[in-house]
Design a protein around this motif. Structure first.
Motif, short mmCIF file in Angstrom:
data_model
loop_
_atom_site.label_atom_id
_atom_site.label_comp_id
_atom_site.label_asym_id
_atom_site.label_seq_id
_atom_site.Cartn_x
_atom_site.Cartn_y
_atom_site.Cartn_z
N THR A 132 3.48 -1.38 18.21
CA THR A 132 4.70 -1.72 17.47
C THR A 132 5.81 -0.73 17.79
O THR A 132 6.98 -1.10 17.95
N ASN A 151 -2.21 -0.96 16.83
CA ASN A 151 -1.08 -1.83 16.54
C ASN A 151 0.16 -1.01 16.21
O ASN A 151 1.29 -1.39 16.57
N ALA A 155 5.28 -6.85 5.63
CA ALA A 155 4.13 -6.93 6.53
C ALA A 155 2.83 -7.38 5.85
O ALA A 155 2.19 -8.33 6.32
N PHE A 185 2.56 -7.71 13.10
CA PHE A 185 1.70 -7.49 11.94
C PHE A 185 0.77 -8.67 11.68
O PHE A 185 -0.04 -8.63 10.76
N ARG A 191 1.01 -11.10 6.55
CA ARG A 191 -0.35 -11.15 7.10
C ARG A 191 -1.28 -11.93 6.18
O ARG A 191 -2.13 -12.70 6.62
N SER A 233 -0.62 -0.38 9.67
CA SER A 233 0.03 -0.51 10.98
C SER A 233 1.49 -0.06 10.90
O SER A 233 1.98 0.65 11.77
N ALA A 234 2.19 -0.51 9.84
CA ALA A 234 3.59 -0.12 9.67
C ALA A 234 3.71 1.39 9.47
O ALA A 234 4.63 2.03 9.99
N ALA A 241 -2.22 -4.33 7.87
CA ALA A 241 -0.80 -4.57 8.17
C ALA A 241 0.06 -3.44 7.63
O ALA A 241 0.98 -2.95 8.30
N ARG A 242 -0.25 -3.00 6.40
CA ARG A 242 0.51 -1.89 5.82
C ARG A 242 0.24 -0.59 6.59
O ARG A 242 1.15 0.19 6.84
#
Length: 591
Positions: free
Chosen positions: A49, A45, A92, A268, A96, A280-281, A277-278
């Protein structure tokens, strides 16, 4: 094998890869179409992204903007990168945890208002449509140059490719296609940079080469660049020459605008857990940083190569400027696109490239018989032309062509998905036909996607003259409308539906009015009420920087109105608490 055949093969192979992935990852449910079934690994992801974010603007334009301005345009790097830090830390994981599919859905549920949801839908569509104009136009221009077809044909081919993998795959197909596109675009960006860094500094790492010694002159590279451009009347590359206030506000507008872009936020929603989600960022920042650490080097080295190609001797000396007839092949090729132009003002057959707006230098130039700057270069060509300027192998040129197309297509697909999701899920499912079946909603989503692609293609074929300015509008609207609503929705239990709607509308209207005042109503030439020059800007704030002010107005109005009206219901306040509890991922409500 000749250059053109090689380009056809490389670009054709990448397109076949994208379509093959779309067929393999075809979405079979609304969950897969909107959020890839919430089963995407954080690293995957993060890479998707990064590709979603690194549009034609990042790949093609950013290095050119830095090259022709220098330090002052580092705002783009700081603002866009900082936006992902805000996303990772403040938005994010909580979005999520809420477990929804779209940004308007979160705003509608959190502020218990269908009106708030519709305002968010309008903002999302305006932001995404204005942004997608540049992407589709970029597809046409890149095709026109590298595939030797006209812009319209190139745009139709690009739209057809996006249609196949976006309509078939939805978020699931787009995600895995964007992973492939990231690999293509980052390879295409870094390999030429490595070659050029080796040529100029003998350092294979571009970001270190930027601070290394220029081989030919023995000077630090940046000192050499400052020398050659100041000798031609340009401002020092490493100096700060603009308003500090405006630079700070512009950076802030880019940061919160990035954090408020719907097509980035929805990425996210695709991971299994809140922690993912974190992560992924974080991974997105790593993958983006590879390009963003390289961009300043590409910009500086391209500017130096360009100037030294034209200025072949001591400034002002006889025969010190390149004769037009001796211009290199890359110059002749790009002339055909109209992105580089020569106008022999003094009829000497030589190219004078200097800053004729510098009054002191212009006077000296007249004594040498120069009649004005004769070379106009569109900054967008620097990344695409860089391999040719540096005489790199043909396969590198072909790779850059594929990279430029991958950048434009990846972001266009993400924007189009955000538009189609808003229409099918937030408008049709939520408002017009709540009883629609999942199969019917999936069909509606695919039809919405096809319609969005048709609109984007039309806008690309008939680009408004304001395409460049609309980027500022997209970021300004995201900063002034979406970002504050999300922040208050997550972190404030006191902001109610009336406050949120009033805040979004205030930010939206104020930002539009300020931008239109200087750039014209809906960017129509001649309709601006005030000339767009720094002397006329309120407190020196440029239209592109006003998104930060719009966001501040949004926060102030939302809190003031909320304080003057009833508090949100108890269940909504409990909902806000539950979103911030760091346990579990939550689950999407039944659809």
């Amino acid at each position: 094998m000749d250059q053109q055949t090689l380009i056809y093969l490389v670009v054709g192979a990448t397109f076949a890869l994208y379509i093959g992935i779309a067929i393999w990852a075809r979405a079979g449910s609304t969950g897969e179409f909107y959020a890839a079934g919430r089963g995407v690994h954080p690293v995957t992801n993060g890479m998707a992204t990064a590709a979603d974010w690194m549009s034609a603007a990042s790949f093609i334009s950013m290095a050119g903007l830095i090259a022709f301005t220098g330090y002052d345009n580092s705002s783009f790097l700081m603002g866009w990168t900082g936006g992902y830090v805000l996303l990772a830390m403040l938005l994010a994981p909580y979005l999520r945890k809420f477990g929804k599919y779209t940004v308007p859905e979160f705003i509608g549920d959190r502020f218990y208002s269908q009106t708030a949801r519709m305002v968010a839908v309008v903002c999302l569509i305006i932001i995404s449509v204005t942004y997608v104009i540049g992407q589709m136009t970029g597809v046409g221009v890149t095709f026109a140059r590298f595939l030797q077809v006209d812009t319209s044909t190139g745009l139709f081919i690009g739209s057809a490719v996006v249609f196949v993998y976006a309509v078939l795959g939805g978020m699931k197909g787009i995600t895995y296609t964007q992973v492939a596109q990231y690999v293509v675009l980052i390879t295409a960006y870094t390999i030429p940079a490595i070659f050029i860094s080796l040529q100029l500094t003998s350092n294979p790492v571009p970001m270190f080469g930027l601070f290394s010694t220029h081989v030919e002159s023995g000077m630090p590279l940046l000192a050499r660049l400052d020398q050659v451009i100041t000798d031609l009347g340009f401002a020092a590359y490493t100096g700060h020459h603009t308003s500090t206030l405006n630079m700070v506000l512009f950076t802030l507008a880019l940061m919160i605008g990035t954090a408020g872009l719907p097509h980035v936020i929805i990425r996210f929603f695709t991971v299994p857990k809140v922690a993912d989600a974190r992560w992924s960022a974080g991974w997105a920042l790593v993958f983006i940083a590879i390009l963003y650490f390289t961009a300043p080097s590409v910009g500086a080295m391209a500017r130096l190569n360009l100037v030294e190609t034209i200025q072949i001797g001591d400034v002002g000396a006889p025969d010190s400027n390149l004769a037009y007839e001796d211009r290199p092949d890359w110059f002749r090729t790009w002339e055909q696109t109209g992105l580089i132009r020569f106008n022999d003002l003094n009829n000497d057959g030589r190219i004078q490239f200097y800053n004729d707006r510098n009054a002191t230098f212009a006077q000296q130039a007249q004594e040498w018989g120069w009649a004005g700057n004769e070379l106009t270069v569109n900054p967008d060509i620097l990344v695409l032309a860089n391999p040719e300027i540096a005489n790199l192998p043909a396969w590198v040129v072909a790779l850059v062509a594929a990279g430029g197309l991958a950048a434009a297509l990846s972001t266009a697909a993400g924007l189009l998905l955000a538009i189609s999701s808003a229409i099918s899920h937030d408008l049709i499912k939520s408002t017009l036909n709540p009883r629609i079946s999942e199969k019917g909603e999936l069909i509606a989503a695919r039809i919405s996607m096809a319609g969005a692609i048709a609109l984007a293609t039309w806008l690309g074929l008939n680009p408004p003259g304001f395409a460049a300015q609309t980027v500022a509008l997209a970021f300004g609207l995201a900063a002034a409308s979406i970002f504050p609503a999300l922040m208050m929705g997550i972190f404030s239990k006191r902001v109610n539906n009336v406050g949120a709607i009033a805040g979004m509308l205030t930010g939206l209207v104020a930002t539009c009015l300020y931008i239109f005042t200087y750039l014209g109503w809906f960017f129509i030439a001649g309709t601006n009420m005030v000339e767009n020059v720094p002397a006329n800007w309120v407190f020196g704030i440029s239209p592109a920087s006003f998104g930060a002010v719009g966001a501040l107005l949004n926060f102030i109005v939302a809190y003031a109105v909320s304080k003057a009206t009833a508090a949100p219901p108890k269940e909504i306040q409990d909902l806000v608490d539950s979103v911030r509890v760091p346990r579990g991922a939550g689950s999407a409500v039944a659809h």
